[in-house]
Design a protein around this motif. Structure first.
Motif, PDB file in Angstrom:
ATOM      1  N   SER A  66     -35.669  50.668 -46.874  1.00 41.52           N
ATOM      2  CA  SER A  66     -37.104  50.206 -47.590  1.00 41.52           C
ATOM      3  C   SER A  66     -36.637  50.096 -49.320  1.00 41.52           C
ATOM      4  N   GLY A  67     -35.399  48.858 -49.289  1.00 44.86           N
ATOM      5  CA  GLY A  67     -34.825  48.452 -50.800  1.00 44.86           C
ATOM      6  C   GLY A  67     -34.751  49.888 -51.074  1.00 44.86           C
ATOM      7  N   ILE A  68     -34.720  49.407 -52.617  1.00 42.19           N
ATOM      8  CA  ILE A  68     -33.840  50.259 -53.601  1.00 42.19           C
ATOM      9  C   ILE A  68     -35.930  50.780 -54.174  1.00 42.19           C
ATOM     10  N   PHE A  89     -37.837  48.592 -55.439  1.00 47.29           N
ATOM     11  CA  PHE A  89     -37.874  46.924 -55.364  1.00 47.29           C
ATOM     12  C   PHE A  89     -37.539  46.965 -54.075  1.00 47.29           C
ATOM     13  N   THR A  90     -38.285  45.626 -53.403  1.00 40.97           N
ATOM     14  CA  THR A  90     -37.498  45.502 -52.147  1.00 40.97           C
ATOM     15  C   THR A  90     -37.646  44.126 -51.926  1.00 40.97           C
ATOM     16  N   THR A  91     -37.823  42.913 -51.019  1.00 39.80           N
ATOM     17  CA  THR A  91     -37.808  41.671 -51.054  1.00 39.80           C
ATOM     18  C   THR A  91     -39.234  41.866 -51.458  1.00 39.80           C
ATOM     19  N   ASN A  92     -40.911  41.643 -51.577  1.00 40.01           N
ATOM     20  CA  ASN A  92     -41.521  41.314 -52.727  1.00 40.01           C
ATOM     21  C   ASN A  92     -41.752  41.237 -53.914  1.00 40.01           C
ATOM     22  N   GLU A  93     -40.583  42.309 -54.799  1.00 37.90           N
ATOM     23  CA  GLU A  93     -39.807  42.114 -55.806  1.00 37.90           C
ATOM     24  C   GLU A  93     -39.214  40.828 -56.116  1.00 37.90           C
ATOM     25  N   ASN A 135     -34.199  44.129 -48.118  1.00 42.68           N
ATOM     26  CA  ASN A 135     -34.770  45.679 -47.957  1.00 42.68           C
ATOM     27  C   ASN A 135     -33.641  46.260 -47.678  1.00 42.68           C
ATOM     28  N   SER A 136     -32.540  46.002 -47.018  1.00 42.23           N
ATOM     29  CA  SER A 136     -31.264  47.138 -46.013  1.00 42.23           C
ATOM     30  C   SER A 136     -30.219  47.133 -47.339  1.00 42.23           C
ATOM     31  N   VAL A 137     -29.699  47.569 -48.269  1.00 42.46           N
ATOM     32  CA  VAL A 137     -29.364  48.090 -48.590  1.00 42.46           C
ATOM     33  C   VAL A 137     -27.951  49.314 -48.724  1.00 42.46           C
ATOM     34  N   ARG A 155     -27.534  43.771 -46.519  1.00 45.57           N
ATOM     35  CA  ARG A 155     -27.719  43.360 -45.601  1.00 45.57           C
ATOM     36  C   ARG A 155     -27.522  41.287 -45.486  1.00 45.57           C
ATOM     37  N   GLY A 156     -28.367  40.659 -46.303  1.00 44.00           N
ATOM     38  CA  GLY A 156     -29.017  40.069 -46.145  1.00 44.00           C
ATOM     39  C   GLY A 156     -28.041  39.345 -47.797  1.00 44.00           C
TER      40      GLY A 156
END
Length: 216
Positions: free
Chosen positions: A95-97, A108-112, A117-119, A135-136
């Motif tokens: 679920s990101g940060i 904070f996620t890919t939406n931001e 989202n794999s940190v 991971r991306g």
């Protein structure tokens, strides 16, 4: 006999809705986490911060454990960092940060703009920039927006495992592939005298003499 298979893999852009419940109180216990511990850090007051997968992020003051992420619900926490201002950052691999200023959370996620989202790792550089190894690829946060780096930008591998800044300001990245460093302009894959890269590095440190050590 009928067998049903259900896929658990989720698209990283489909992040779960924020589950921050401010009515919940931080749970306190005399016992440590009962799930796998991923990272251990120390805050400015000497407390121990423990990222313990699905048990959450706990703070140990020498007597008791306080779960700092009770309000966030159940996530797979992987890393924790206290920045120079005393704010806390929690990395999850689902679920990101999450950012915590002591009172409220920010997600904070890919939406931001986060690259994934794999940190796996959080790092604050000497200029106060926040770096997130995912991971991306790598995401750098300046306080208002993200800049992302991937193999398209010269990064050796997109699956980041660790980040270390040396005395000269270069950032070293361990990955599931080759280790590399970033001088602020370009990424360079680091190789030994035989020309071989350091593969699958999960830990990097710099000693007092300026030597760089890799744990693979």
């Amino acid at each position: 006999m009928f067998v049903c298979f259900i896929s658990c893999k989720q698209n990283e852009t489909n992040v779960p809705k924020d589950v921050i419940n401010y009515d919940l109180k931080d749970s306190i216990t005399l016992y440590g986490p009962n799930t796998m511990v991923r990272n251990v850090k120390q805050d400015r007051n000497g407390n121990i911060l423990i990222a313990a997968s699905f048990s959450g992020v706990l703070r140990y003051d020498g007597k008791k454990f306080t779960n700092l992420t009770t309000k966030l619900g159940r996530h797979r926490f992987w890393d924790v960092l206290e920045d120079r201002k005393g704010n806390l950052w929690f990395a999850t691999t689902d679920s990101g940060i999450y950012f915590f200023d002591g009172k409220t959370f920010q997600h904070f996620t890919t939406n931001e703009g986060l690259t994934s989202n794999s940190v796996m790792v959080i790092h604050e550089d000497k200029d106060g920039m926040m770096w997130f190894g995912t991971r991306g690829g790598i995401s750098r946060y300046d306080g208002s927006s993200f800049r992302n780096f991937t193999t398209k930008d010269g990064l050796s591998n997109n699956e980041i495992t660790t980040i270390m800044e040396d005395k000269g300001g270069k950032l070293w990245f361990g990955t599931r592939g080759d280790a590399c460093f970033y001088d602020g302009k370009t990424f360079t894959t680091f190789r030994n005298k035989e020309g071989k890269a350091f593969y699958n590095v999960w830990s990097i440190i710099e000693d007092k003499k300026g030597n760089i050590w890799f744990g693979g």
